[in-house]
Design a protein around this motif. Structure first.
Motif, PDB file in Angstrom:
ATOM      1  N   SER A 191       0.923  -1.313  -0.327  1.00 50.24           N
ATOM      2  CA  SER A 191      -0.224  -0.006   0.161  1.00 50.24           C
ATOM      3  C   SER A 191       0.751   0.694   0.084  1.00 50.24           C
ATOM      4  CB  SER A 191      -0.931   0.078   1.080  1.00 50.24           C
ATOM      5  OG  SER A 191      -1.273   1.328   1.322  1.00 50.24           O
ATOM      6  N   PRO A 192       1.065   1.947  -1.494  1.00 51.77           N
ATOM      7  CA  PRO A 192       2.013   3.045  -0.825  1.00 51.77           C
ATOM      8  C   PRO A 192       1.728   4.025   0.131  1.00 51.77           C
ATOM      9  CG  PRO A 192       0.187   3.428  -3.299  1.00 51.77           C
ATOM     10  CD  PRO A 192       0.055   1.462  -1.846  1.00 51.77           C
ATOM     11  N   GLY A 193       0.034   4.261   0.735  1.00 49.79           N
ATOM     12  CA  GLY A 193      -0.786   4.758   1.091  1.00 49.79           C
ATOM     13  C   GLY A 193      -0.190   4.760   2.435  1.00 49.79           C
ATOM     14  N   GLU A 194      -0.283   3.790   2.576  1.00 49.89           N
ATOM     15  CA  GLU A 194       0.471   3.526   4.800  1.00 49.89           C
ATOM     16  C   GLU A 194       1.829   3.436   3.936  1.00 49.89           C
ATOM     17  OE1 GLU A 194      -0.583  -1.322   5.375  1.00 49.89           O
ATOM     18  OE2 GLU A 194       1.116  -1.404   6.918  1.00 49.89           O
ATOM     19  N   ALA A 195       2.792   3.235   2.863  1.00 50.21           N
ATOM     20  CA  ALA A 195       4.099   3.369   3.649  1.00 50.21           C
ATOM     21  C   ALA A 195       4.715   5.138   3.439  1.00 50.21           C
ATOM     22  CB  ALA A 195       4.903   3.258   2.063  1.00 50.21           C
ATOM     23  N   ALA A 196       3.561   5.779   2.874  1.00 49.09           N
ATOM     24  CA  ALA A 196       3.559   7.418   3.085  1.00 49.09           C
ATOM     25  C   ALA A 196       2.782   8.363   4.410  1.00 49.09           C
ATOM     26  CB  ALA A 196       2.534   8.224   2.127  1.00 49.09           C
ATOM     27  N   VAL A 197       2.413   6.803   5.416  1.00 51.04           N
ATOM     28  CA  VAL A 197       2.046   6.710   6.927  1.00 51.04           C
ATOM     29  C   VAL A 197       3.471   7.533   7.177  1.00 51.04           C
ATOM     30  CG1 VAL A 197       0.920   6.966   8.424  1.00 51.04           C
ATOM     31  CG2 VAL A 197       0.131   7.302   6.496  1.00 51.04           C
ATOM     32  N   THR A 198       4.215   6.461   6.931  1.00 55.79           N
ATOM     33  CA  THR A 198       5.298   5.652   7.574  1.00 55.79           C
ATOM     34  C   THR A 198       6.549   6.744   7.618  1.00 55.79           C
ATOM     35  OG1 THR A 198       5.138   3.491   7.487  1.00 55.79           O
ATOM     36  CG2 THR A 198       7.398   4.123   8.360  1.00 55.79           C
ATOM     37  N   LEU A 199       6.110   7.443   6.296  1.00 54.97           N
ATOM     38  CA  LEU A 199       7.440   8.105   5.862  1.00 54.97           C
ATOM     39  C   LEU A 199       7.560   9.479   6.531  1.00 54.97           C
ATOM     40  CD1 LEU A 199       9.320   9.317   2.685  1.00 54.97           C
ATOM     41  CD2 LEU A 199       8.009  10.822   3.192  1.00 54.97           C
TER      42      LEU A 199
ATOM     43  N   ARG B 252       2.176   7.196  -7.442  1.00 57.57           N
ATOM     44  CA  ARG B 252       0.948   6.781  -6.110  1.00 57.57           C
ATOM     45  C   ARG B 252       1.521   6.969  -4.634  1.00 57.57           C
ATOM     46  NH1 ARG B 252      -1.739   2.012  -8.549  1.00 57.57           N
ATOM     47  NH2 ARG B 252      -3.118   3.442  -9.928  1.00 57.57           N
ATOM     48  N   PHE B 253       2.980   6.930  -4.842  1.00 53.61           N
ATOM     49  CA  PHE B 253       3.282   7.314  -3.383  1.00 53.61           C
ATOM     50  C   PHE B 253       3.921   7.977  -2.973  1.00 53.61           C
ATOM     51  CE2 PHE B 253       7.830   6.596  -1.057  1.00 53.61           C
ATOM     52  CZ  PHE B 253       7.572   6.546   0.518  1.00 53.61           C
TER      53      PHE B 253
ATOM     54  N   ASP C 284       3.382  13.333  -0.210  1.00 54.03           N
ATOM     55  CA  ASP C 284       3.237  14.724  -0.326  1.00 54.03           C
ATOM     56  C   ASP C 284       4.007  15.751   0.284  1.00 54.03           C
ATOM     57  OD1 ASP C 284       1.369  17.389  -0.996  1.00 54.03           O
ATOM     58  OD2 ASP C 284       0.743  17.620   0.739  1.00 54.03           O
ATOM     59  N   THR C 285       5.245  15.214   0.225  1.00 56.10           N
ATOM     60  CA  THR C 285       7.370  16.767   0.590  1.00 56.10           C
ATOM     61  C   THR C 285       7.911  15.394  -0.021  1.00 56.10           C
ATOM     62  OG1 THR C 285       7.895  16.339   2.953  1.00 56.10           O
ATOM     63  CG2 THR C 285       7.109  14.556   2.344  1.00 56.10           C
ATOM     64  N   PRO C 286       8.804  16.499  -0.590  1.00 53.16           N
ATOM     65  CA  PRO C 286       9.651  15.986  -1.555  1.00 53.16           C
ATOM     66  C   PRO C 286      10.424  14.410  -1.084  1.00 53.16           C
ATOM     67  CG  PRO C 286       9.446  18.672  -1.378  1.00 53.16           C
ATOM     68  CD  PRO C 286       8.741  17.371  -0.530  1.00 53.16           C
ATOM     69  N   VAL C 287      10.932  13.975  -1.725  1.00 50.21           N
ATOM     70  CA  VAL C 287      12.046  12.677  -1.074  1.00 50.21           C
ATOM     71  C   VAL C 287      12.859  12.272  -1.655  1.00 50.21           C
ATOM     72  CG1 VAL C 287      10.943   9.998  -0.612  1.00 50.21           C
ATOM     73  CG2 VAL C 287       8.898  11.390  -1.210  1.00 50.21           C
ATOM     74  N   PRO C 288      13.722  12.801  -0.541  1.00 49.07           N
ATOM     75  CA  PRO C 288      15.329  12.547  -1.149  1.00 49.07           C
ATOM     76  C   PRO C 288      15.324  10.819  -0.678  1.00 49.07           C
ATOM     77  CG  PRO C 288      15.322  13.783   0.947  1.00 49.07           C
ATOM     78  CD  PRO C 288      13.904  13.449   0.773  1.00 49.07           C
ATOM     79  N   ALA C 289      15.918  10.429  -1.513  1.00 47.12           N
ATOM     80  CA  ALA C 289      15.990   9.036  -1.865  1.00 47.12           C
ATOM     81  C   ALA C 289      17.469   8.229  -2.746  1.00 47.12           C
ATOM     82  CB  ALA C 289      14.541   8.344  -2.581  1.00 47.12           C
ATOM     83  N   PRO C 290      18.327   7.507  -2.382  1.00 50.02           N
ATOM     84  CA  PRO C 290      19.527   7.215  -2.386  1.00 50.02           C
ATOM     85  C   PRO C 290      19.488   5.509  -3.219  1.00 50.02           C
ATOM     86  CG  PRO C 290      20.058   7.236  -0.063  1.00 50.02           C
ATOM     87  CD  PRO C 290      18.703   7.863  -0.655  1.00 50.02           C
TER      88      PRO C 290
ATOM     89  N   ILE D  98       9.493  -1.114   3.835  1.00 53.03           N
ATOM     90  CA  ILE D  98       9.321  -1.280   2.349  1.00 53.03           C
ATOM     91  C   ILE D  98       8.384  -1.439   1.413  1.00 53.03           C
ATOM     92  CG2 ILE D  98      10.290  -3.241   0.288  1.00 53.03           C
ATOM     93  CD1 ILE D  98      12.233  -4.531   2.761  1.00 53.03           C
ATOM     94  N   LEU D  99       8.512  -0.865   0.901  1.00 51.22           N
ATOM     95  CA  LEU D  99       7.209  -0.571  -0.191  1.00 51.22           C
ATOM     96  C   LEU D  99       7.133  -1.791  -1.636  1.00 51.22           C
ATOM     97  CD1 LEU D  99       3.955   0.028  -2.003  1.00 51.22           C
ATOM     98  CD2 LEU D  99       5.229   2.368  -2.503  1.00 51.22           C
ATOM     99  N   LYS D 100       6.204  -3.052  -1.741  1.00 51.30           N
ATOM    100  CA  LYS D 100       6.406  -3.943  -2.594  1.00 51.30           C
ATOM    101  C   LYS D 100       6.208  -3.680  -3.864  1.00 51.30           C
ATOM    102  CE  LYS D 100       5.821  -7.901  -0.644  1.00 51.30           C
ATOM    103  NZ  LYS D 100       5.297  -9.457  -0.105  1.00 51.30           N
ATOM    104  N   GLY D 101       7.268  -3.749  -5.083  1.00 53.25           N
ATOM    105  CA  GLY D 101       6.331  -3.883  -6.703  1.00 53.25           C
ATOM    106  C   GLY D 101       7.269  -4.937  -6.851  1.00 53.25           C
TER     107      GLY D 101
END
Ligand code: AMP
Ligand code: MG
Length: 316
Positions: free
Chosen positions: A9-17, A124-125, A130-136, A163-166
């Motif tokens: 769930s991208p929504g659940e992952a986003a809440v964690t972030l 979607r994630f 709804d915030t910029p996401v720095p990610a290596p 981990i958002l599973k894709g």
């Protein structure tokens, strides 16, 4: 140790972030490890979880063009032209940094790398964040980039929150990084979008030759990268690979004695080779392979990025 939750769930992952957590997520290139750009404590944990050198800046992932003004001070016209053509997609633009963006994101540089991924699940994630996401890339520093969630779990399980599973990632190599703060613009890291494609879009694109590629302006390219535990040796042709039970071969051309190797992977074309490279590096490690002979490819199109990753994996 933290508990690493797996979710689709991208929504659940986003809440964690948003709560300050670290979330690994798929993109069309490789899996990334993200945090909220405006929570410096969370961003710091990215460096800790990966054991990433503190001088290696992060690429900020966006879901909407309007977010550029949150992280960049301005958008040079050439960058605007590039993003109109290549976003969403695997192109990272280096822009002047916005003063309010925490310095830890850019490792203290006055520039920032931004990209808008194309994969629908990523979008979607990022929208839910709804915030910029720095990610290596979501690997332990120095290891091959993860192209499936299992590789993320193997490297970072117990160190990150979610981990958002894709599925397996499409490109298998990282984004092309282009510095838009210099004129003419310059490719700092070859990647999934080819130099030829960039040249078709803008008149002049500088590409440093391999030996000079370790420019201080892209600090990450200085560090050893993409390496499996096995030793990687580059070969021009399969005949140059040494057969052996603990030896593997990866390339476009088939060896004449495949059974003499512990593992042989013949790739149909450059796209398949790039898609599989990091995955096969990890598969070789899991199979206890000691030496991987990898065939280099013609340095055009995607071949430039592929050779770059091969060279870095082979560097000791
Ligand atoms: P990765 O660690 O796989 O996400 O790679 C990120 C790459 O982008 C590294 O090679 C960084 O050095 C490069 N990068 C990110 N931000 C910047 C920046 N502001 N200036 C130059 N290179 C950057
Ligand atoms: Mg990386």
């Amino acid at each position: 140790m933290v508990t690493t939750t797996l979710t689709k769930s991208p929504g659940e992952a986003a809440v964690t972030l948003r709560k300050g957590g670290l979330v690994a997520f798929p993109t069309e290139t490789v899996y990334g490890l993200g945090a909220d750009a405006f929570q410096p404590t969370a961003v710091r944990r990215i460096f800790e979880a990966k054991a990433r050198p503190a001088d290696n800046p992060l690429i900020v992932h966006l879901h909407a063009r309007a977010q550029i003004e949150l992280v960049a001070a301005r958008l040079p016209p050439v960058a605007e032209r590039l993003l109109e053509q290549f976003w969403p997609g695997p192109l990272t633009l280096i822009l002047p940094k916005h003063p309010d963006l925490p310095g830890i994101v850019t490792a203290g540089l006055d520039t920032v790398g931004v990209r808008m991924p194309r994969l629908v699940l990523t979008r979607r994630f990022l929208k839910a964040c709804d915030t910029p996401v720095p990610a290596p890339s979501a690997n332990r520093s120095g290891r091959p980039s993860p192209t499936n969630w299992e590789a993320v779990e193997a490297d970072l399980g117990g160190r990150i929150d979610c981990i958002l599973k894709g599925g397996r990632t499409e490109a298998g190599v990282e984004s092309t990084v282009v510095d838009c703060t210099v004129s003419p613009i310059e490719v700092l890291r070859p990647g999934a979008i080819s130099v030829e494609d960039l040249r078709a879009a803008v008149d002049t694109v500088q590409v440093p030759v391999a030996d000079q590629a370790d420019t201080p302006r892209s600090p990450g390219t200085r560090h050893r990268h993409y390496a499996p535990a096995a030793e990687v040796r580059l070969v021009d042709a399969p005949a140059d690979a040494m057969p052996g039970a603990g030896h593997a071969y990866i390339g476009l051309d088939a060896p004449s004695t495949p059974d003499a190797f512990g593992a042989v992977y013949v790739e149909a074309d450059l796209v398949a080779y790039a898609h599989d490279l990091f995955y096969l590096f990890r598969a070789c490690d899991d199979a206890g392979i000691e030496v991987i002979f990898a065939q280099t490819v013609p340095s055009a199109g995607l071949g430039r990025a592929l050779n770059d990753r091969l060279r870095r994996a082979a560097a000791r």
